[in-house]
Design a protein around this motif. Structure first.
Motif, PDB file in Angstrom:
ATOM      1  N   LEU A   8       0.822  -1.201   0.000  1.00 28.74           N
ATOM      2  CA  LEU A   8       0.000   0.000   0.000  1.00 28.74           C
ATOM      3  C   LEU A   8       0.857   1.253   0.000  1.00 28.74           C
ATOM      4  N   ALA A   9       1.675   1.426   1.025  1.00 30.19           N
ATOM      5  CA  ALA A   9       2.542   2.607   1.121  1.00 30.19           C
ATOM      6  C   ALA A   9       3.566   2.368   2.208  1.00 30.19           C
ATOM      7  N   VAL A 173      -5.673   2.648  13.767  1.00 30.15           N
ATOM      8  CA  VAL A 173      -4.236   2.391  13.846  1.00 30.15           C
ATOM      9  C   VAL A 173      -3.546   3.263  12.807  1.00 30.15           C
ATOM     10  N   ALA A 174      -2.646   4.128  13.268  1.00 27.34           N
ATOM     11  CA  ALA A 174      -1.952   5.068  12.393  1.00 27.34           C
ATOM     12  C   ALA A 174      -0.500   4.649  12.211  1.00 27.34           C
ATOM     13  N   SER A 178       4.286   6.156   7.047  1.00 30.94           N
ATOM     14  CA  SER A 178       3.754   5.665   5.771  1.00 30.94           C
ATOM     15  C   SER A 178       2.514   6.427   5.321  1.00 30.94           C
ATOM     16  N   GLY A 179       2.001   7.328   6.172  1.00 27.93           N
ATOM     17  CA  GLY A 179       0.820   8.109   5.808  1.00 27.93           C
ATOM     18  C   GLY A 179      -0.432   7.278   5.674  1.00 27.93           C
ATOM     19  N   GLY A 216      -4.753  14.667   9.316  1.00 31.52           N
ATOM     20  CA  GLY A 216      -5.255  15.394   8.157  1.00 31.52           C
ATOM     21  C   GLY A 216      -4.368  15.321   6.934  1.00 31.52           C
ATOM     22  N   HIS A 217      -3.075  15.083   7.130  1.00 23.09           N
ATOM     23  CA  HIS A 217      -2.145  15.043   5.992  1.00 23.09           C
ATOM     24  C   HIS A 217      -1.892  13.621   5.496  1.00 23.09           C
ATOM     25  N   TYR A 218      -2.527  12.620   6.114  1.00 21.83           N
ATOM     26  CA  TYR A 218      -2.299  11.240   5.688  1.00 21.83           C
ATOM     27  C   TYR A 218      -2.849  11.029   4.273  1.00 21.83           C
TER      28      TYR A 218
END
Length: 243
Positions: A8-9, A173-174, A178-179, A216-218
């Motif tokens: 994914l990233a 879960v953040a 990796s955003g 907010g920037h993810y």
């Protein structure tokens, strides 16, 4: 069902959900780490968990050492007993609920008996029966490590309780480097057997997560039973839903 992991990233990989809604198998994330990968949700059954294990091995990712439950619902935790020697992390409210679930005499007979008592359980319990060809060795596992509000792991992964009507222990879960924000089912309406007319997705929660400074920037906002979505697409969907 599509097999295999999708990158994914960054260090986040995604094992896709089953697009047959009656199967009730959500996607599962793998956060790769040299000291041992983190699994986000366990799969809906030991058989599913073993397919995920094979996909992780095929992708050459480190073995799983920790498992995070996004919430206590069966399709997210019933695969946990196929992950030996893994630390399970979950919210305190979910731990209490899973301790109760672990005491139930799970079997196909028990599933049928419960549906006879409450027919609204039919869709969920039928899916459980299909997911479990046999019950040998099956146990429901509460988390080993509990938290109340937030928990940050040593590798920077952030676990945050958000609650909501779908499940009181809903957790996101953040993965900051990796955003990626993994939503579980947090904004979904209540489960079918508890749903009332007019219940719908928790748009306010999604809006808060998008606008909250921490996320907010993810780039990616990923819920369990859909394809991964980029944040810009989620914003567009919210604008359309809000009219």
């Amino acid at each position: 069902m599509r097999e295999g992991l999708r990158h994914l990233a960054g260090r986040v990989w995604w094992y896709p959900h089953d697009e047959d809604a009656e199967t009730v198998q959500g996607g599962v994330a793998v956060i790769a780490d040299d000291t041992g990968s983190i699994l986000v949700d366990a799969g809906n059954a030991p058989t599913t968990a073993r397919r995920i294990q094979a996909a992780i091995e095929a992708a050459g990712l480190p073995a799983v050492r920790r498992l995070v439950y996004t919430h206590h619902h069966w399709d997210h935790v019933w695969g946990a007993c196929a992950w030996p020697d893994v630390e399970i992390i979950g919210h305190r409210a979910g731990a209490r609920l899973l301790a109760d679930e672990a005491r139930r005499p799970w079997s196909h007979h028990y599933l049928r008996e419960q549906v006879e008592r409450d027919p609204r359980l039919g869709p969920s319990f039928s899916a459980r029966g299909r997911a479990m060809p046999d019950w040998q060795g099956f146990v429901v596992l509460p988390p080993h490590t509990e938290f109340d509000d937030t928990l940050t792991l040593a590798d920077g992964v952030e676990i945050r309780h958000v609650g909501g009507r779908h499940a009181e222990d809903s957790t996101v879960v953040a993965v900051p480097d990796s955003g990626v924000l993994l939503l579980g089912d947090s904004y979904y309406p209540p489960p079918y057997h508890l749903r009332e007319p007019g219940d719908g997705p928790d748009i306010a929660l999604v809006r808060w997560l998008l606008d909250e400074g921490r996320y907010g920037h993810y780039e990616w906002f990923v819920d369990s039973h859909d394809h991964p979505n980029r944040a810009r697409d989620v914003r567009e969907l919210l604008l359309a839903a809000e009219g």
